[in-house]
Design a protein around this motif. Sequence first.
Motif, PDB file in Angstrom:
ATOM      1  N   ARG A  52      45.052  24.143  37.713  1.00 48.78           N
ATOM      2  CA  ARG A  52      43.768  23.715  37.116  1.00 48.78           C
ATOM      3  C   ARG A  52      43.080  24.646  36.288  1.00 48.78           C
ATOM      4  O   ARG A  52      42.539  24.476  35.124  1.00 48.78           O
ATOM      5  CB  ARG A  52      42.982  23.032  38.056  1.00 48.78           C
ATOM      6  CG  ARG A  52      43.782  21.621  38.512  1.00 48.78           C
ATOM      7  CD  ARG A  52      43.020  20.928  39.264  1.00 48.78           C
ATOM      8  NE  ARG A  52      43.542  19.500  39.947  1.00 48.78           N
ATOM      9  CZ  ARG A  52      42.973  18.999  40.697  1.00 48.78           C
ATOM     10  NH1 ARG A  52      41.892  19.351  41.378  1.00 48.78           N
ATOM     11  NH2 ARG A  52      43.707  17.932  41.079  1.00 48.78           N
ATOM     12  N   GLU A  53      42.825  25.974  37.305  1.00 50.16           N
ATOM     13  CA  GLU A  53      42.002  27.043  36.754  1.00 50.16           C
ATOM     14  C   GLU A  53      42.343  28.026  37.715  1.00 50.16           C
ATOM     15  O   GLU A  53      42.844  28.021  38.675  1.00 50.16           O
ATOM     16  CB  GLU A  53      40.430  26.761  37.034  1.00 50.16           C
ATOM     17  CG  GLU A  53      40.084  26.587  38.466  1.00 50.16           C
ATOM     18  CD  GLU A  53      38.587  26.243  38.733  1.00 50.16           C
ATOM     19  OE1 GLU A  53      37.876  26.682  39.423  1.00 50.16           O
ATOM     20  OE2 GLU A  53      38.233  25.156  38.005  1.00 50.16           O
ATOM     21  N   SER A  54      41.931  29.249  37.283  1.00 54.73           N
ATOM     22  CA  SER A  54      42.187  30.509  37.902  1.00 54.73           C
ATOM     23  C   SER A  54      40.878  31.277  37.694  1.00 54.73           C
ATOM     24  O   SER A  54      40.573  31.481  36.373  1.00 54.73           O
ATOM     25  CB  SER A  54      43.406  31.485  37.448  1.00 54.73           C
ATOM     26  OG  SER A  54      43.678  32.520  38.339  1.00 54.73           O
ATOM     27  N   VAL A  55      40.512  32.011  38.691  1.00 51.05           N
ATOM     28  CA  VAL A  55      39.022  32.681  38.546  1.00 51.05           C
ATOM     29  C   VAL A  55      39.391  34.177  39.080  1.00 51.05           C
ATOM     30  O   VAL A  55      39.969  34.115  40.258  1.00 51.05           O
ATOM     31  CB  VAL A  55      38.106  32.112  39.350  1.00 51.05           C
ATOM     32  CG1 VAL A  55      36.741  32.803  39.333  1.00 51.05           C
ATOM     33  CG2 VAL A  55      37.618  30.603  39.130  1.00 51.05           C
ATOM     34  N   ILE A  56      38.822  35.137  38.301  1.00 52.44           N
ATOM     35  CA  ILE A  56      39.088  36.682  38.687  1.00 52.44           C
ATOM     36  C   ILE A  56      37.386  36.873  39.004  1.00 52.44           C
ATOM     37  O   ILE A  56      36.681  36.969  37.896  1.00 52.44           O
ATOM     38  CB  ILE A  56      39.520  37.389  37.521  1.00 52.44           C
ATOM     39  CG1 ILE A  56      41.082  37.125  37.362  1.00 52.44           C
ATOM     40  CG2 ILE A  56      39.225  38.764  37.789  1.00 52.44           C
ATOM     41  CD1 ILE A  56      41.738  37.677  36.286  1.00 52.44           C
ATOM     42  N   ARG A  57      37.200  37.380  40.009  1.00 56.96           N
ATOM     43  CA  ARG A  57      35.712  37.957  40.479  1.00 56.96           C
ATOM     44  C   ARG A  57      35.945  39.342  40.130  1.00 56.96           C
ATOM     45  O   ARG A  57      36.511  40.011  40.957  1.00 56.96           O
ATOM     46  CB  ARG A  57      35.330  37.492  41.717  1.00 56.96           C
ATOM     47  CG  ARG A  57      35.181  36.017  41.753  1.00 56.96           C
ATOM     48  CD  ARG A  57      34.786  35.286  43.135  1.00 56.96           C
ATOM     49  NE  ARG A  57      33.340  35.950  43.256  1.00 56.96           N
ATOM     50  CZ  ARG A  57      32.528  35.556  44.295  1.00 56.96           C
ATOM     51  NH1 ARG A  57      33.050  34.753  45.126  1.00 56.96           N
ATOM     52  NH2 ARG A  57      31.488  36.040  44.308  1.00 56.96           N
ATOM     53  N   ALA A  58      34.968  39.987  39.345  1.00 54.00           N
ATOM     54  CA  ALA A  58      34.955  41.475  39.470  1.00 54.00           C
ATOM     55  C   ALA A  58      33.714  41.793  39.672  1.00 54.00           C
ATOM     56  O   ALA A  58      32.675  41.163  40.024  1.00 54.00           O
ATOM     57  CB  ALA A  58      35.402  41.669  37.983  1.00 54.00           C
ATOM     58  N   ALA A  59      33.364  43.126  39.698  1.00 48.79           N
ATOM     59  CA  ALA A  59      32.306  43.879  40.060  1.00 48.79           C
ATOM     60  C   ALA A  59      30.892  43.299  39.015  1.00 48.79           C
ATOM     61  O   ALA A  59      30.122  43.306  39.398  1.00 48.79           O
ATOM     62  CB  ALA A  59      32.214  45.339  40.292  1.00 48.79           C
ATOM     63  N   GLY A  60      31.448  43.463  37.854  1.00 47.32           N
ATOM     64  CA  GLY A  60      30.273  42.873  36.780  1.00 47.32           C
ATOM     65  C   GLY A  60      30.363  41.648  36.452  1.00 47.32           C
ATOM     66  O   GLY A  60      29.601  40.961  35.367  1.00 47.32           O
TER      67      GLY A  60
END
Length: 108
Positions: A52-60
């Motif tokens: 359905r979705e993929s999320v990348i959480r990064a520092a910014g």
Amino acid sequence: MGITDSIISTADGLLVASDSGSAEQESLAALCAAGVALGTRTAVHVGLGGLRESVIRAAGGHVVFASIGENALLAIVGDEGLDLAHLRRELPGTVDVLGKLLDGDAPN
């Protein structure tokens, strides 16, 4: 909502449309296609069904990938203020509308 860029690309990474001021739109489309392909294969491999979705959480901030049917994808780039909960509520309807537009089935 904190969204800074968005793109639509084919499943194989060719840019279709962009709401990005970045000169790297084509590269982002290719990377998103690779991310969606990896997420899809992983979800299927562990028996969870279609991605359905993929999320990348990064520092910014964040990058969110979502499949639009089998032939396209949506990538959303957001800053640290991106409201992920709101985005997750709105994303399924947005993906549905985009899928209809890309298939030529959108109401007039």
